[in-house]
Scaffold this active site. Structure first.
Site, short mmCIF file in Angstrom:
data_model
loop_
_atom_site.label_atom_id
_atom_site.label_comp_id
_atom_site.label_asym_id
_atom_site.label_seq_id
_atom_site.Cartn_x
_atom_site.Cartn_y
_atom_site.Cartn_z
N HIS A 231 0.90 44.75 -24.47
CA HIS A 231 -0.34 44.71 -23.71
C HIS A 231 -1.28 45.50 -24.26
O HIS A 231 -0.97 46.50 -25.02
CB HIS A 231 -0.13 44.96 -22.29
CG HIS A 231 0.66 46.29 -22.02
ND1 HIS A 231 0.01 47.27 -21.62
CD2 HIS A 231 2.00 46.37 -21.95
CE1 HIS A 231 0.80 48.48 -21.44
NE2 HIS A 231 1.96 47.85 -21.64
N HIS B 59 -2.49 62.04 20.12
CA HIS B 59 -2.43 63.50 20.17
C HIS B 59 -1.11 64.09 20.53
O HIS B 59 -0.94 63.64 21.71
CB HIS B 59 -3.69 64.37 20.96
CG HIS B 59 -3.80 65.54 20.35
ND1 HIS B 59 -3.12 66.54 21.05
CD2 HIS B 59 -4.67 66.26 19.81
CE1 HIS B 59 -3.37 67.91 20.45
NE2 HIS B 59 -4.44 67.77 19.61
N ASP C 156 7.79 47.35 -25.81
CA ASP C 156 7.15 48.11 -24.48
C ASP C 156 7.81 48.84 -23.72
O ASP C 156 7.76 48.94 -22.47
CB ASP C 156 6.42 46.75 -23.52
CG ASP C 156 5.48 47.54 -22.51
OD1 ASP C 156 4.92 48.75 -22.93
OD2 ASP C 156 5.19 46.97 -21.65
N THR D 35 -1.90 67.47 14.27
CA THR D 35 -1.14 67.06 15.30
C THR D 35 -1.37 65.67 15.95
O THR D 35 -1.36 65.30 17.00
CB THR D 35 -1.54 68.14 16.54
OG1 THR D 35 -2.76 68.13 16.68
CG2 THR D 35 -1.12 69.43 16.02
N ASP E 248 -4.11 46.86 -22.31
CA ASP E 248 -4.78 47.61 -21.33
C ASP E 248 -3.70 48.89 -21.12
O ASP E 248 -2.60 49.03 -21.47
CB ASP E 248 -4.65 46.85 -19.72
CG ASP E 248 -3.31 46.44 -19.33
OD1 ASP E 248 -2.43 46.13 -20.35
OD2 ASP E 248 -3.01 46.43 -18.30
N GLU F 137 -1.28 44.02 -17.72
CA GLU F 137 0.18 44.40 -17.64
C GLU F 137 0.39 45.86 -16.55
O GLU F 137 1.09 45.81 -15.83
CB GLU F 137 1.09 44.90 -19.08
CG GLU F 137 2.20 45.11 -18.90
CD GLU F 137 2.80 46.25 -18.45
OE1 GLU F 137 4.16 46.24 -18.10
OE2 GLU F 137 2.18 47.28 -18.43
N HIS G 52 2.29 56.54 -18.86
CA HIS G 52 1.84 56.72 -17.50
C HIS G 52 1.39 58.21 -17.11
O HIS G 52 1.22 58.27 -15.63
CB HIS G 52 2.74 56.09 -16.58
CG HIS G 52 2.83 54.55 -16.69
ND1 HIS G 52 3.30 53.78 -15.79
CD2 HIS G 52 2.66 53.82 -17.94
CE1 HIS G 52 3.30 52.58 -16.13
NE2 HIS G 52 2.94 52.56 -17.60
N ARG H 155 17.09 48.98 -6.53
CA ARG H 155 16.94 48.50 -7.85
C ARG H 155 18.41 47.40 -7.93
O ARG H 155 19.53 47.86 -7.46
CB ARG H 155 17.32 49.55 -8.99
CG ARG H 155 16.05 50.49 -8.86
CD ARG H 155 14.82 49.83 -9.78
NE ARG H 155 13.67 50.33 -9.41
CZ ARG H 155 12.36 50.10 -9.96
NH1 ARG H 155 12.49 49.06 -10.79
NH2 ARG H 155 11.36 50.66 -9.50
N ASP I 128 1.91 53.48 -25.09
CA ASP I 128 1.91 52.33 -24.14
C ASP I 128 0.73 51.65 -23.85
O ASP I 128 -0.15 52.10 -23.08
CB ASP I 128 2.62 52.83 -22.68
CG ASP I 128 2.49 51.92 -21.59
OD1 ASP I 128 2.66 50.57 -21.99
OD2 ASP I 128 2.55 52.43 -20.30
#
Ligand SMILES: [Zn+2]
Ligand SMILES: [Zn+2]
Ligand SMILES: [Zn+2]
Ligand SMILES: [Zn+2]
Lengths: 479, 479
Positions: B98, B230, B197, B332, B100, B166, B447, B345, B132
């Protein structure tokens, strides 16, 4: 003898359109204290008060509070203090209000322009600050004007304290009040204090408020990894701070609001028969609760238990989590450090430091049970004490008579669940009784979109403020 | 017979400065797919690839994907497909990458300008997209160029698929791949797929990745009041959604990562002796874990358990809460509606829908135990399946030999905890083996701030990509 109020009341009615005009001018000044860029407007609003009070013949001073802590070159808005009358034969009442407002943007969902007072056909006057707290502040100015124009002498001396940072923590005010309450200070001669910055319990019946809960606000941080982790890469092999945090936060209070921290509920003063008797008369129903909640998710089935839970018992709320993923959508982050925020509303006879130590011990103990290698840090962010005044003091009985005179009903004697810290500051600094005498009603939506003040509350409220001053003078003569 | 790679390798070394120059040009184009305003740069990056590939003699097509769903007038960046060689006597390898990148601002904490490739004295090449995934994508272009200039024929045909969305969910790509994999489509002739990747497990030893976990991402909303309340006014009299939410989230997983939802762990495929044997060789230590965590808050004391927990066992992470107070400071508020986010996962043999039904039942049961009047809504936000390929397939053995040739070591055979959804898409669409052949190392910080690619990984990685194509051709002959 009963005060002669007819002339004053008639004058208020006669001037009512000009009073609304005064409110319109005030609402048009976006005196948002939380927004640095609006600071010139906050100052402009202070100047508006100076000019109006001066025109009414009051002695007015605009008192600087210096630079705003934590900001570069940003001055705090001034405190406007004023004196109206200084006869040694009269009682002196110290009035407090604030001229700053909450932020408001049309885009937040307002039906009208927030800084344009818009009156609908039911007399609801919409605009930011209308009820919180420009309406009540101008109510005092209106009362002075109507007395003057009706040729009725005010039977008390007035001292005024109008601040411009209330919605942003009343930065700098406590020191100012304490100093001015000492001998030689501006507030030295005050015999009682009256604050108009809260709301009726409902929409029909005025109230006098004699108690407020305090608030101890805590942060509990749990940290582990050196930086945020990706749950795909690290999920399952590292202890996650967020896992620990929700487990700890889940131990604080149950669904029915019962605080699980040992030692907290034990500090609460028992309900006396006399106190209990005050609750029966209060004009409030479960439907009122459900309406204000917007749901039927109340804890208790009856009025008394509900009001006591709000006013005279502690509560614990979990407000949120800082450092975790909080945006819409899905992000697969394992946050490295998360900070839970919760607070306990405190009541007589809870001692703030004791509350802290119970909270700290319990949270640490519950965390220890998890067997986590992560690190916990629990701390108090701020604490404000509860406050309870005697509703039998002349300041209250005078206000009660004024309510009966103007509205034809005995006021509800209420407490409030939230804190108004300046109440305690005035009580401590002056050593005098403090009365909370609200003008607006429960539906006014202070701090929300579409804030409003009803025309009736503003105009009859102006009458009430003036009448209160007369009854205060009466009570004094009897005392 | 062993492929003759010396001429190719020498040419890569000779061209290395120009390859770095190519990466510098690519990094300079801020092709951030998440930022609508950067879309022209994403398109510019696609044009850069078209021009480079065309200059190398490839057949290139820029394929539009239409408008971006949910946006007005914003076109998705094109998919760049290319063909290099089409001999019917050669294997055809389909390459994916990718072009991007993730967002990056100097102010985020970068030590250098994120869109200026900055090479330090240790050969670390800093810049957004360096590892990346611009480095690996350009690696394929470099490999083609070095072959051409060295006069070495590529022993396979190449198909390329380089996308520009991506980092923003590969919007539109699945349909595109499925269509092009059908008879008559651009990818029809692919015999195997290679994706570069992901990353090495450490910094010294390359790896081949044959498995990925899936991810089922859930939101659990609890709502009660009609609007935020509140805590001073209502604390103690209303059931609070946040109280319920932390209680429910606290039941999902324990501090040591054990999922508490019945039925989940039962679906996990048992570890076979063969699978277990793969873990012993892997170059990884607990210090590697602690370094990447930035802490010693791991769950397991040894390498095998740690890697299995990351790769072949499920995990559950609580990511955060939407709708609660999440800013610094103290507010508050009793939030009216809070949305907890968590994900599981998944691994073989967990079935996504069964996972969902176990999760839904458990969360609803735990909420029911609270006896709350609030309302709960639990839903799946997205699901992506786990993926496991056979590391004995010729696509893997060829890559393994190429690693040995270039780096002098057998690669680690790894799985990854995170998902790379396109892997599964290619496998399903083509029915062919998919290999993940990473170029970057574990310290590249994709990232994050200060993303980098080491010069060694880029240049030797370019050699590896080319060598892999030769061994793939060899293996084919043996097959
Ligand atoms: Zn206020
Ligand atoms: Zn306010
Ligand atoms: Zn990538
Ligand atoms: Zn990425």
């Amino acid at each position: 003898m009963a005060p002669q109020l007819d002339g004053y009341f008639k004058q208020v009615d006669k001037l009512s359109e000009s009073f609304i005009e005064r409110l319109r001018k005030a609402v048009a000044i976006p005196s948002v204290s939380a927004d640095d860029e609006r600071r010139p407007d906050v100052v402009k609003m202070s100047e508006f008060l100076v000019s109006e009070l001066t025109a009414l013949g009051a002695h007015v001073e605009s008192r600087p509070l210096g630079l705003q802590p934590g900001k570069k070159d940003l001055h705090l808005p001034p405190v406007i203090v004023a004196r109206y009358g200084s006869s040694p034969n009269k009682r002196t009442i110290l009035l407090y209000g604030h001229y700053d407002v909450q932020p408001a943007l049309k885009d937040d969902g307002w039906a009208t322009e927030p800084f344009t007072l818009t009156v609908d056909d039911k007399g609801r006057m919409y605009g930011r600050g209308s009820t919180d707290d420009k309406g009540p502040v101008l109510g005092w100015l209106n009362a002075i004007q109507a007395h003057k124009e009706a040729g009725v002498e005010l039977p008390v001396n007035l001292l005024m304290c109008f601040e411009g940072m209330e919605e942003y923590g009343s930065e700098g005010l406590d020191d100012f009040i304490e100093k001015e309450a000492t001998p030689g200070g501006f507030f030295e001669k005050a015999d009682a204090v009256c604050i108009s910055d809260n709301y009726w319990l409902g929409t029909e019946k005025p109230c006098l408020t004699y108690g407020l809960r305090g608030c101890n606000y805590y942060s509990v941080s749990i940290s582990g990894p050196g930086q945020d982790l990706h749950s795909g890469i690290f999920g399952g092999c590292a202890q996650e701070p967020m896992t620990d945090l929700v487990r700890v936060l889940g131990k604080l209070v149950d669904t029915d609001g019962k605080i699980q921290i040992p030692g907290i509920n034990e500090m609460v003063a028992p309900v006396t028969a006399e106190e209990k008797s005050l609750y029966g008369d209060i004009s409030y129903t479960m439907d009122n609760l459900y309406e204000s909640l917007g749901s039927k998710t109340g804890i208790f089935p009856d009025k008394e238990k509900t009001l006591m839970a709000r006013w005279r018992y502690p509560s614990l709320s979990v407000h949120g989590v800082e450092g975790a993923f909080s945006a819409p959508g899905a992000k697969t982050v394992i946050p490295a450090k998360v900070v839970g925020k919760f607070s306990i509303r405190t009541v007589p006879d809870m001692e703030s430091e004791k509350v802290d130590s119970h909270v700290f011990k319990y949270v640490k103990d519950e965390f220890a049970k998890l067997g986590s290698k992560n690190t916990i840090d629990i701390r108090l962010i701020h604490a404000g004490n509860w406050w309870v005044a005697s509703p039998k003091h002349w300041n209250y009985t005078a206000a009660g008579r004024a309510v009966e005179k103007v509205f034809g009903v005995k006021p509800d004697l209420t407490r409030e669940g939230g804190s108004i810290p300046v109440t305690l500051t005035f009580e401590k600094a002056t050593g005098k009784n403090v009365l909370l005498l609200p003008m607006g009603s429960s539906t006014d939506a202070a701090h929300s979109i579409n804030e409003k003040l009803d025309r009736r509350n503003y105009i009859e409220g102006t009458k009430l403020l003036g009448a209160y001053l007369h009854y205060v003078a009466e009570e004094e003569m009897k005392a």
